[in-house]
Design a protein around this motif. Structure first.
Motif, short mmCIF file in Angstrom:
data_model
loop_
_atom_site.label_atom_id
_atom_site.label_comp_id
_atom_site.label_asym_id
_atom_site.label_seq_id
_atom_site.Cartn_x
_atom_site.Cartn_y
_atom_site.Cartn_z
N UNK A 231 0.80 -1.22 0.00
CA UNK A 231 0.00 0.00 0.00
C UNK A 231 0.84 1.28 0.00
N UNK A 232 2.15 1.14 -0.13
CA UNK A 232 3.01 2.31 -0.30
C UNK A 232 3.24 3.15 0.94
N UNK A 233 2.98 2.60 2.12
CA UNK A 233 3.22 3.37 3.34
C UNK A 233 4.71 3.68 3.45
N UNK A 234 5.04 4.93 3.78
CA UNK A 234 6.43 5.36 3.86
C UNK A 234 7.05 5.13 5.22
N UNK A 235 8.31 5.54 5.33
CA UNK A 235 9.06 5.32 6.56
C UNK A 235 8.45 6.06 7.75
N UNK A 236 7.95 7.28 7.52
CA UNK A 236 7.36 8.04 8.62
C UNK A 236 6.14 7.33 9.19
N UNK A 237 5.32 6.78 8.29
CA UNK A 237 4.14 6.04 8.75
C UNK A 237 4.55 4.77 9.48
N UNK A 238 5.54 4.07 8.94
CA UNK A 238 6.00 2.83 9.58
C UNK A 238 6.52 3.10 10.99
N UNK A 239 7.33 4.15 11.14
CA UNK A 239 7.84 4.48 12.47
C UNK A 239 6.71 4.85 13.42
N UNK A 240 5.75 5.60 12.92
CA UNK A 240 4.63 6.01 13.76
C UNK A 240 3.79 4.82 14.20
N UNK A 241 3.56 3.89 13.29
CA UNK A 241 2.78 2.70 13.63
C UNK A 241 3.51 1.84 14.66
N UNK A 242 4.81 1.65 14.46
CA UNK A 242 5.58 0.87 15.43
C UNK A 242 5.55 1.53 16.81
N UNK A 243 5.81 2.81 16.85
CA UNK A 243 5.83 3.52 18.12
C UNK A 243 4.46 3.49 18.78
#
Length: 320
Positions: A231-243
């Protein structure tokens, strides 16, 4: 020539990754400070005396100025072990348990940590008890019965008597887990990019999902990877989801163990304080936030006054 202000004591917070030393006046003011990265994890045990002597000299403290330390300097791998106090822990008695460092010309003492010795849920803390002493001493009202202390290893602490008596606590492997996932798992590919970017909506959504579905943690953590691939989620979204996933899980665990209060104390500072505040408020809890460095200084100062009262009384008498 202006005479230098006298130093009543040196206050020391010696952690795993940092060393912070403050010179305190007889009136309780901070005259000077020095911070560095000579934490326990970066030095040999034999290096403690030399490193501290350098810090003390740079702050202008002569050998007759005592020093009080908290944190990992009192661990088994530290300068000298200061064994743990037990629950329930009366913070007013904590200074009397300080251990004097052997072989030092200067009077150097280390405050003990606190242990939960229950074999089913053993736990330990070092330095947080000193911050909590400062919280209790500086509070104009009662300290909230449950206090959250974010960090590499987040603490949740329950107390009675307005914050004076610690009755229970639990530690979460939050910061270490985030570092491990982003540095040593397949998820490292998802977060590669600018860590300065943020995605507040993704963070809040992930935190709410964690609090609503704590049993699906491992599945939701892995979903970060296909979110980017499919779905093309970027690094900022990935970091936010993990956190958000990790902090939401931490909050869910704390509320399951200690119950949900109307109000919670948050020992803030750094990047984690605002994130925990966001999640706690999403959970419907009012937050009283206090700066962690301020509490460390306040706790050390209160203990130093109790251990060496004449270092402070003399100045007050001279001024009167």
């Amino acid at each position: 020539m202006t005479r230098a202000a006298p130093i009543a004591a040196l206050l020391v917070d010696w952690g795993t990754s940092h060393l912070r030393v403050w010179a305190m006046s007889p009136e309780g003011n901070i005259l000077a400070e020095r911070h560095g990265n000579e934490g326990m994890g970066a030095i040999e045990r034999t290096a403690y005396p030399g490193i501290f002597a350098d810090y003390a000299a740079s702050l202008g403290a002569t050998d007759d100025v005592p020093a009080l330390a908290c944190g990992m300097a009192g661990s088994r791998q530290g300068w000298q072990e200061a064994t743990y106090g037990d629950l329930p822990c009366d913070l007013a008695q904590l200074p009397s348990l300080a251990v004097k460092v052997a072989g030092e010309r200067r009077d150097v003492r280390i405050l003990p940590g606190v242990a939960r010795r229950d074999i089913a849920r053993p736990d330990v803390m070092r330095s947080e008890e000193t911050q909590l002493l400062g919280y209790w001493q500086q509070s104009t009202g009662a300290v909230p019965a449950l206090v959250c202390m974010p960090g590499t290893h987040a603490k949740w602490v329950q107390s009675t008597d307005g914050g004076r008596v610690l009755t229970d606590f639990a530690t979460s492997l939050t910061g270490d887990l985030y570092a491990a996932l982003t540095g040593h798992t397949v998820l490292r590919h998802s977060v590669a990019g600018s860590p300065e970017e943020t995605d507040a909506a993704a963070f809040a959504g992930a935190a709410l999902a964690s609090m609503a579905e704590p049993a699906t943690l491992l599945m939701r953590l892995f979903s970060v990877r296909p979110q980017g691939l499919l779905h093309g989620a970027g690094a900022a979204t990935a970091r936010a989801v993990l956190s958000g996933t990790i902090i939401g899980q931490d909050v869910a665990g704390a509320l399951a163990r200690f119950g949900k209060p109307d109000r919670i104390g948050l020992v803030g500072g750094g990047a984690l304080g605002p994130l925990y505040r966001t999640v706690l408020e999403l959970a419907g809890i009012a937050v009283d936030e206090v700066d962690g460095d301020y509490l460390a200084i306040a706790g050390l100062a209160a203990a130093a006054r109790q251990i060496w009262p004449t270092r402070f009384d003399e100045a007050q008498r001279a001024a009167s």
